[in-house]
Design a protein around this motif. Structure first.
Motif, PDB file in Angstrom:
ATOM      1  N   ALA A  60       0.816  -1.217   0.000  1.00 23.82           N
ATOM      2  CA  ALA A  60       0.000   0.000   0.000  1.00 23.82           C
ATOM      3  C   ALA A  60       0.847   1.264   0.000  1.00 23.82           C
ATOM      4  N   ASP A  61       2.162   1.118   0.013  1.00 21.29           N
ATOM      5  CA  ASP A  61       3.023   2.270   0.267  1.00 21.29           C
ATOM      6  C   ASP A  61       2.861   3.380  -0.765  1.00 21.29           C
ATOM      7  N   THR A  62       2.815   3.027  -2.040  1.00 22.70           N
ATOM      8  CA  THR A  62       2.719   4.060  -3.079  1.00 22.70           C
ATOM      9  C   THR A  62       1.431   4.861  -2.936  1.00 22.70           C
ATOM     10  N   ALA A  63       0.311   4.160  -2.804  1.00 22.85           N
ATOM     11  CA  ALA A  63      -0.966   4.849  -2.685  1.00 22.85           C
ATOM     12  C   ALA A  63      -1.038   5.667  -1.409  1.00 22.85           C
ATOM     13  N   ARG A  69       0.841  12.857   0.892  1.00 22.72           N
ATOM     14  CA  ARG A  69       1.610  14.000   0.388  1.00 22.72           C
ATOM     15  C   ARG A  69       0.751  14.996  -0.373  1.00 22.72           C
ATOM     16  N   ASP A  70      -0.091  14.490  -1.279  1.00 21.34           N
ATOM     17  CA  ASP A  70      -0.743  15.373  -2.239  1.00 21.34           C
ATOM     18  C   ASP A  70      -2.099  15.892  -1.786  1.00 21.34           C
ATOM     19  N   VAL A  76      -3.562   6.508   7.479  1.00 25.93           N
ATOM     20  CA  VAL A  76      -3.323   5.336   8.309  1.00 25.93           C
ATOM     21  C   VAL A  76      -3.588   4.108   7.448  1.00 25.93           C
ATOM     22  N   SER A  77      -2.532   3.385   7.109  1.00 28.17           N
ATOM     23  CA  SER A  77      -2.638   2.160   6.318  1.00 28.17           C
ATOM     24  C   SER A  77      -2.833   0.992   7.272  1.00 28.17           C
ATOM     25  N   ALA A 251      -3.647  -0.045  -8.267  1.00 29.80           N
ATOM     26  CA  ALA A 251      -3.273   0.416  -6.925  1.00 29.80           C
ATOM     27  C   ALA A 251      -2.222   1.514  -6.960  1.00 29.80           C
ATOM     28  N   ALA A 252      -1.401   1.531  -8.005  1.00 31.57           N
ATOM     29  CA  ALA A 252      -0.347   2.538  -8.105  1.00 31.57           C
ATOM     30  C   ALA A 252      -0.421   3.313  -9.418  1.00 31.57           C
ATOM     31  N   HIS A 253      -1.570   3.267 -10.079  1.00 26.45           N
ATOM     32  CA  HIS A 253      -1.738   3.921 -11.375  1.00 26.45           C
ATOM     33  C   HIS A 253      -1.720   5.441 -11.176  1.00 26.45           C
ATOM     34  N   PRO A 254      -0.816   6.167 -11.830  1.00 21.63           N
ATOM     35  CA  PRO A 254      -0.704   7.615 -11.578  1.00 21.63           C
ATOM     36  C   PRO A 254      -2.001   8.379 -11.806  1.00 21.63           C
TER      37      PRO A 254
END
Length: 272
Positions: A60-63, A69-70, A76-77, A251-254
């Protein structure tokens, strides 16, 4: 121990693992918090994928980092309990305990317990909307927005796309069935509204939703069907299908994550 995560742009994040009491066993939460500028942050709970039987906080780190950040937000994961060792209802009950923990810690984290979002991918999308339903029904926590990325919503598996018409799916129907059998060993559980959102007749009162589906995913039909059911129940809902994207990649799609951030920025904005 807290660590600082340097991202390509924007503020550094303070990332810290925390252990709490779960429904059936201790679980781990991973906190992502941007540096405070003095304003209260919204809270977002995030649930990783893995078909209820695998997956971890690293997935889950990328999402989670992107949302933190954005948006910006305190994310909280949730490292929820996995089947078959811990079948339903351990995972959604773990999720609800994570929400309760976040609310209790909000003041210390300079976060706003009145602005809570919830999100997840794959099985995590199922858990996100089911935890939102639990919060609605128990009435002690208000969740303001939900985001579901390529969610698993239909244990009956009667709304899958035709495998012959989906290009190179990375989640096969047989694998999906195996995951549901592990998570829901009692057949009667496969109609429970906290396990099978598409079977629920009580969708009114759920938080506004963003549902993202992937073109190369057998589950895109059930995701879009659920969006229609939410709209019919009066829930403000946005739905997007990402072309040339697969189930796991979403899950990590920009572009998908950019939509998630825009949705949370809108739905979790401070009242003026």
């Amino acid at each position: 121990m807290a660590t600082l995560l340097d991202l390509e742009s924007g503020p550094r994040l303070c990332v810290e693992d925390v252990h709490i009491t779960g429904h059936a066993q201790p679980i781990t939460l991973r906190s992502y918090r941007p540096a405070s500028d003095g304003t209260l942050l919204p809270i977002v709970l995030y649930f990783h994928g893995g078909g209820f039987i695998r997956g971890n906080l690293d997935d889950a780190d990328t999402a989670a980092a992107t949302i933190a950040r954005d948006t910006p937000a305190w994310v909280v994961s949730v490292g929820y309990s996995l089947a078959p060792a811990y079948p339903f209802p351990a995972a959604p009950e773990d999720g609800y305990r994570a929400v309760q923990w976040a609310v209790a810690q909000a003041r210390a984290q300079r976060a706003d317990p009145q602005r809570i979002g919830i999100a997840g991918h794959d099985a995590g999308g199922n858990l996100a909307t089911c935890v939102a339903a639990i919060a609605r029904d128990r009435g002690d926590i208000r969740i303001s927005a939900q985001v579901l990325l390529a969610p698993l919503l239909d244990p009956s598996m009667t709304r899958l796309a035709d495998e012959r018409k989906v290009l190179c799916p990375d989640l096969e129907a047989s694998e999906c069935a195996r995951c549901y059998r592990a998570y829901l060993p009692n057949p009667s559980q496969r109609l429970h509204p906290y396990a099978a959102p598409l079977e629920s007749r009580r969708l009114a009162g759920l938080p506004p939703a963003l549902i993202a589906s992937a073109e190369h995913d057998l589950l895109h039909i059930e995701a879009e069907k659920y969006a229609g059911e939410l709209i019919a129940a009066g829930v403000p809902t946005e739905v997007t299908r990402h072309n040339k994207a697969s189930h796991n990649a979403l899950a990590a799609h920009p572009d998908a994550l950019a939509d998630v951030v825009a949705f949370f920025r809108k739905r979790l904005a401070r009242a003026k």
